[in-house]
Design a protein around this motif. Structure first.
Motif, short mmCIF file in Angstrom:
data_model
loop_
_atom_site.label_atom_id
_atom_site.label_comp_id
_atom_site.label_asym_id
_atom_site.label_seq_id
_atom_site.Cartn_x
_atom_site.Cartn_y
_atom_site.Cartn_z
N SER A 7 0.86 -1.18 0.00
CA SER A 7 0.00 0.00 0.00
C SER A 7 0.89 1.23 0.00
CB SER A 7 -0.92 0.00 1.22
OG SER A 7 -0.18 0.28 2.41
N ASP A 8 0.29 2.39 0.10
CA ASP A 8 1.07 3.63 0.18
C ASP A 8 1.89 3.68 1.47
OD1 ASP A 8 0.07 4.47 -2.24
OD2 ASP A 8 -1.49 5.73 -1.34
N ASN A 9 1.43 2.96 2.51
CA ASN A 9 2.06 3.03 3.83
C ASN A 9 2.99 1.86 4.15
OD1 ASN A 9 0.56 5.41 4.47
ND2 ASN A 9 -1.20 4.09 4.83
N PHE A 10 2.59 0.65 3.74
CA PHE A 10 3.31 -0.55 4.15
C PHE A 10 3.52 -1.51 2.99
CE2 PHE A 10 0.97 0.86 7.92
CZ PHE A 10 2.00 0.94 8.84
N ARG A 35 10.19 -23.06 7.18
CA ARG A 35 10.47 -22.01 8.14
C ARG A 35 10.59 -20.74 7.34
NH1 ARG A 35 15.95 -20.75 8.14
NH2 ARG A 35 17.20 -22.28 7.06
N GLY A 36 10.50 -19.65 7.98
CA GLY A 36 10.56 -18.39 7.28
C GLY A 36 9.84 -17.34 8.09
N GLY A 37 9.33 -16.35 7.43
CA GLY A 37 8.63 -15.31 8.16
C GLY A 37 8.16 -14.22 7.24
N TYR A 38 7.90 -13.05 7.84
CA TYR A 38 7.36 -11.92 7.12
C TYR A 38 8.21 -10.68 7.39
CZ TYR A 38 3.34 -14.99 7.03
OH TYR A 38 2.51 -16.08 6.86
N GLU A 39 8.52 -9.98 6.34
CA GLU A 39 9.19 -8.69 6.47
C GLU A 39 8.13 -7.62 6.27
OE1 GLU A 39 13.16 -6.47 4.94
OE2 GLU A 39 11.96 -7.46 3.42
N ILE A 40 8.03 -6.70 7.22
CA ILE A 40 7.08 -5.60 7.13
C ILE A 40 7.89 -4.31 7.05
CG2 ILE A 40 5.17 -4.40 8.23
CD1 ILE A 40 4.65 -6.98 9.83
N VAL A 41 7.58 -3.51 6.04
CA VAL A 41 8.27 -2.24 5.82
C VAL A 41 7.28 -1.10 6.00
CG1 VAL A 41 9.51 -0.81 4.15
CG2 VAL A 41 9.92 -3.27 4.23
N ASP A 42 7.63 -0.16 6.87
CA ASP A 42 6.86 1.08 7.03
C ASP A 42 7.52 2.10 6.12
OD1 ASP A 42 5.89 3.59 7.81
OD2 ASP A 42 5.65 2.96 9.90
N LYS A 43 6.83 2.46 5.06
CA LYS A 43 7.41 3.33 4.04
C LYS A 43 7.65 4.75 4.51
CE LYS A 43 5.44 0.65 0.26
NZ LYS A 43 4.51 0.67 -0.90
N SER A 45 8.18 5.85 7.88
CA SER A 45 9.25 5.95 8.88
C SER A 45 10.55 5.34 8.38
CB SER A 45 8.84 5.28 10.19
OG SER A 45 8.81 3.87 10.03
N ARG A 46 10.48 4.65 7.23
CA ARG A 46 11.64 3.99 6.62
C ARG A 46 12.29 3.02 7.58
NH1 ARG A 46 14.12 7.39 1.99
NH2 ARG A 46 15.48 5.61 2.14
N LYS A 47 11.43 2.21 8.22
CA LYS A 47 11.91 1.17 9.13
C LYS A 47 11.26 -0.14 8.75
CE LYS A 47 13.01 4.13 12.98
NZ LYS A 47 12.84 4.37 14.39
N GLU A 48 11.84 -1.23 9.23
CA GLU A 48 11.32 -2.54 8.91
C GLU A 48 11.48 -3.49 10.09
OE1 GLU A 48 13.59 -4.66 5.93
OE2 GLU A 48 15.45 -3.80 6.66
N ILE A 49 10.77 -4.61 9.99
CA ILE A 49 10.90 -5.67 10.98
C ILE A 49 10.73 -6.99 10.26
CG2 ILE A 49 8.44 -5.66 11.60
CD1 ILE A 49 9.34 -6.33 14.48
N LEU A 86 7.46 -2.02 17.01
CA LEU A 86 8.54 -3.01 17.08
C LEU A 86 9.62 -2.77 16.03
CD1 LEU A 86 6.30 -6.19 17.44
CD2 LEU A 86 7.44 -4.93 19.27
N MET A 87 9.35 -1.87 15.11
CA MET A 87 10.28 -1.62 14.00
C MET A 87 11.40 -0.70 14.46
SD MET A 87 7.74 -1.07 10.80
CE MET A 87 6.41 -2.21 10.49
N HIS A 88 12.59 -1.27 14.54
CA HIS A 88 13.76 -0.49 14.94
C HIS A 88 14.84 -0.50 13.88
CE1 HIS A 88 12.09 -0.01 18.91
NE2 HIS A 88 11.89 -1.32 18.97
N GLN A 89 14.73 -1.42 12.94
CA GLN A 89 15.73 -1.57 11.90
C GLN A 89 15.49 -0.54 10.80
OE1 GLN A 89 18.32 -3.69 11.89
NE2 GLN A 89 19.01 -2.95 9.94
#
Length: 94
Positions: A7-10, A35-43, A45-49, A86-89
Motif C-alpha cells: 500500500s502507500d504506507n506498508f 520455516r521463514g517469516g514476514y518482512e514488514i516495511v513502514d514506508k 518511517s523507513r523502518k522494517e521488521i 517493534l520496528m527499529h531496523q
C-alpha cells in the motif's frame, strides 16, 4: 520471497525456506515443513521488521481473521501499524 501486500504506507513480503534444505523431497512428503517469516516495511518511517516463529504465526492468524471481514486498505494498514512500535531496523536499500 513473495510480495503479499503493498500500500502507500506498508509493504509485506513472505519468506519461506524449506525446513530441511538437505532433504527437500522428504520435507515435502511430510507436509511441506517450512520455516521463514514476514518482512514488514513502514514506508513513511523507513523502518522494517522481520517476524518469524510465534510472532509470524500470530501475524498470519490476525491477517487471516481480518481477511474474513473483507477489509479496506485502511483497515489492513491499521492492523499492520500495530507492529510499527517493534520496528527499529532502518530501511537500507542496496
Amino acid at each position: 520471497m513473495q510480495m503479499l501486500y503493498n500500500s502507500d504506507n506498508f509493504a509485506v513480503v513472505a519468506f519461506e525456506v524449506p525446513a530441511r534444505e538437505a532433504a527437500p523431497v522428504a520435507a515435502e512428503a511430510e507436509g511441506a515443513l517450512t520455516r521463514g517469516g514476514y518482512e514488514i516495511v513502514d514506508k513513511f518511517s523507513r523502518k522494517e521488521i522481520y517476524l518469524e516463529g510465534a510472532m509470524a504465526e500470530s501475524f498470519k492468524a490476525g491477517v487471516e481473521a481480518l481477511i474474513q471481514t473483507s477489509p479496506s486498505v485502511e483497515e489492513i494498514d491499521a492492523y499492520i501499524e500495530r507492529f510499527a512500535s517493534l520496528m527499529h531496523q532502518p530501511l537500507v536499500l542496496h
